[in-house]
Design a protein around this motif. Structure first.
Motif, PDB file in Angstrom:
ATOM      1  N   UNK A 179       1.003  -1.169  -0.040  1.00 22.50           N
ATOM      2  CA  UNK A 179       0.069  -0.064   0.065  1.00 22.50           C
ATOM      3  C   UNK A 179       0.827   1.217  -0.062  1.00 22.50           C
ATOM      4  N   UNK A 180       0.749   2.115  -1.061  1.00 23.42           N
ATOM      5  CA  UNK A 180       1.645   3.284  -1.262  1.00 23.42           C
ATOM      6  C   UNK A 180       0.727   4.326  -1.122  1.00 23.42           C
ATOM      7  N   UNK A 181       1.317   5.487  -0.538  1.00 24.54           N
ATOM      8  CA  UNK A 181       0.523   6.836  -0.357  1.00 24.54           C
ATOM      9  C   UNK A 181       1.744   7.728  -0.838  1.00 24.54           C
ATOM     10  N   UNK A 182       1.426   8.385  -2.014  1.00 28.97           N
ATOM     11  CA  UNK A 182       2.469   9.436  -2.496  1.00 28.97           C
ATOM     12  C   UNK A 182       1.897  10.696  -1.966  1.00 28.97           C
ATOM     13  N   UNK A 183       2.692  11.321  -0.786  1.00 30.15           N
ATOM     14  CA  UNK A 183       2.391  12.493  -0.333  1.00 30.15           C
ATOM     15  C   UNK A 183       3.117  13.690  -0.888  1.00 30.15           C
ATOM     16  N   UNK A 184       3.970  13.403  -1.723  1.00 31.83           N
ATOM     17  CA  UNK A 184       4.863  14.673  -2.403  1.00 31.83           C
ATOM     18  C   UNK A 184       5.102  14.162  -3.857  1.00 31.83           C
ATOM     19  N   UNK A 215       7.848  13.652  -5.107  1.00 28.32           N
ATOM     20  CA  UNK A 215       8.988  13.104  -5.122  1.00 28.32           C
ATOM     21  C   UNK A 215       9.121  11.994  -3.888  1.00 28.32           C
ATOM     22  N   UNK A 216       8.015  11.690  -3.317  1.00 25.32           N
ATOM     23  CA  UNK A 216       8.488  10.915  -2.061  1.00 25.32           C
ATOM     24  C   UNK A 216       6.871  10.114  -1.858  1.00 25.32           C
ATOM     25  N   UNK A 217       7.176   8.714  -1.720  1.00 30.60           N
ATOM     26  CA  UNK A 217       5.974   7.932  -1.269  1.00 30.60           C
ATOM     27  C   UNK A 217       6.368   7.371   0.060  1.00 30.60           C
ATOM     28  N   UNK A 218       5.115   7.055   0.840  1.00 33.45           N
ATOM     29  CA  UNK A 218       5.144   6.252   1.958  1.00 33.45           C
ATOM     30  C   UNK A 218       4.636   4.905   1.720  1.00 33.45           C
ATOM     31  N   UNK A 219       4.969   3.941   2.364  1.00 35.55           N
ATOM     32  CA  UNK A 219       4.372   2.527   2.106  1.00 35.55           C
ATOM     33  C   UNK A 219       4.692   1.516   3.138  1.00 35.55           C
ATOM     34  N   UNK A 220       3.639   0.515   3.127  1.00 39.01           N
ATOM     35  CA  UNK A 220       3.717  -0.539   4.059  1.00 39.01           C
ATOM     36  C   UNK A 220       3.419  -1.783   3.258  1.00 39.01           C
ATOM     37  N   UNK A 221       4.166  -3.065   3.555  1.00 38.33           N
ATOM     38  CA  UNK A 221       4.074  -4.010   2.593  1.00 38.33           C
ATOM     39  C   UNK A 221       4.302  -5.115   3.373  1.00 38.33           C
ATOM     40  N   UNK A 222       4.075  -6.459   2.901  1.00 35.41           N
ATOM     41  CA  UNK A 222       3.979  -7.759   3.432  1.00 35.41           C
ATOM     42  C   UNK A 222       4.327  -8.694   2.292  1.00 35.41           C
ATOM     43  N   UNK A 223       5.362  -9.504   2.294  1.00 35.53           N
ATOM     44  CA  UNK A 223       5.742 -10.619   1.177  1.00 35.53           C
ATOM     45  C   UNK A 223       6.148 -11.632   1.955  1.00 35.53           C
ATOM     46  N   UNK A 224       5.839 -12.889   1.024  1.00 36.00           N
ATOM     47  CA  UNK A 224       6.027 -14.424   1.258  1.00 36.00           C
ATOM     48  C   UNK A 224       6.974 -14.693   0.186  1.00 36.00           C
TER      49      UNK A 224
END
Length: 311
Positions: free
Chosen positions: A266-271, A273-282
């Motif tokens: 899940x990615x949030x492009x708040x600028x 040139x910048x993106x905050x994200x959270x992730x889960x991988x297997x």
């Protein structure tokens, strides 16, 4: 990992055209007059101009006249920095493998200058570092660089073809001592299978052939496939599901591995040139080596920030 529609009301111009069209550049004049000089490419950079309005423009939106670009293509710089937890941190022996928090960081650069006939050069490099909190886990670094070509194949429904040379180097104790290195040739195709207003499904296939590897027993051929689906929940908020599967055919001892990685982000492009994200991988690896020596599976989850800049 868009343009919201704009409905203008109470204007004489909209009343005579398609009400879904973006008409703001023409407000204030019921019959806009156009000067051919407004559309000179050399003037478009300083004084943006728009193509003449016509009915049913909502099919395309307002067409802005783009200016010519002078100078070399931009170099793209990027970086990713995140904190994660894994239930299977790498350790000297399987008995010591355990869960651990870890920090990972990546910095890199890409450059794609135009060559000729629709071909582009593709040059890039990046450096990753991994630092684990668990005492038995092995900290390591991963350096990769590549140089090759890219072309959009119009006859294959705009599939993107690429071919390149790659060099990879892993270190665990210091940047000067190499634990693993490889030189390889890779070629592949990437294709957007479906693109909608707020979603996209993409796929890719590739093959990579090691020219040499150190240790030599790790020299291999890789055949891989990947699939990703992105949904733009909002203009600056997106969710992506991805999967990559690879078949590794090693040159020695008849070793064969099946490797899989699947995840959600899940990615949030708040600028811009910048993106905050959270992730889960297997991820998992199934090898035919005796006693499951090279088998593993792991869950990883965390959050981070990505930065990008071009000049």
């Amino acid at each position: 990992m868009k343009a919201p529609g704009l409905i203008l009301l109470l204007t004489p111009l909209v009343a005579t055209g398609d009400v879904l069209s973006e008409s703001s550049p023409f407000l204030g004049s019921p019959g806009p007059r156009y000067d051919a000089g407004d559309f000179e490419p050399d003037q478009a950079g300083e004084n943006p101009a728009f193509a003449p309005y016509s009915p049913a423009d909502s099919d395309f939106g307002v067409q802005q006249i783009l200016g010519t670009y002078d100078g070399p293509p931009p170099v793209k710089l990027f970086g990713y920095f995140d904190v994660n937890y894994t239930d299977n941190a790498p350790a000297p022996t399987r008995a010591l493998e355990d869960g651990s928090w870890y920090f990972s960081g990546l910095v890199g650069a890409d450059w794609r200058p135009r060559l000729a006939g629709g071909w582009f050069a593709d040059v890039g490099l990046y450096q990753e570092i991994y630092r684990f909190d668990q005492g038995n886990a092995i900290d390591f670094e991963n350096f990769q660089t590549h140089a090759g070509v890219v072309k959009t194949l119009v006859d294959l429904d705009d599939a993107l073809f690429y071919a390149r040379y790659e060099y990879q180097r892993l270190t665990t104790t210091s940047f000067s001592e190499t634990d693993y290195s490889a030189q390889r040739l890779r070629a592949g195709l990437q294709k957007a299978l479906y693109t909608g207003a707020r979603q996209q499904l993409s796929a890719g296939i590739s093959a990579a052939f090691d020219l040499d590897a150190n240790p030599e027993r790790l020299e291999r051929i890789e055949y891989a496939a990947e699939l990703s689906y992105t949904w733009w929940i909002l203009n600056n908020l997106s969710a992506t599901a991805s999967w990559r599967g690879a078949y590794w055919d090693f040159d020695t001892a008849g070793r064969v591995d099946w490797n899989h990685t699947a995840g959600l982000e899940l990615g949030w492009r708040f600028h811009p040139h910048a993106t905050a994200y959270t992730q889960v991988f297997y991820s998992s690896n199934d090898s035919n080596t005796p006693f499951g020596v090279n088998d593993f599976e792991a869950w990883n989850a965390g959050l981070g920030i990505g930065l990008n800049l071009s000049f």
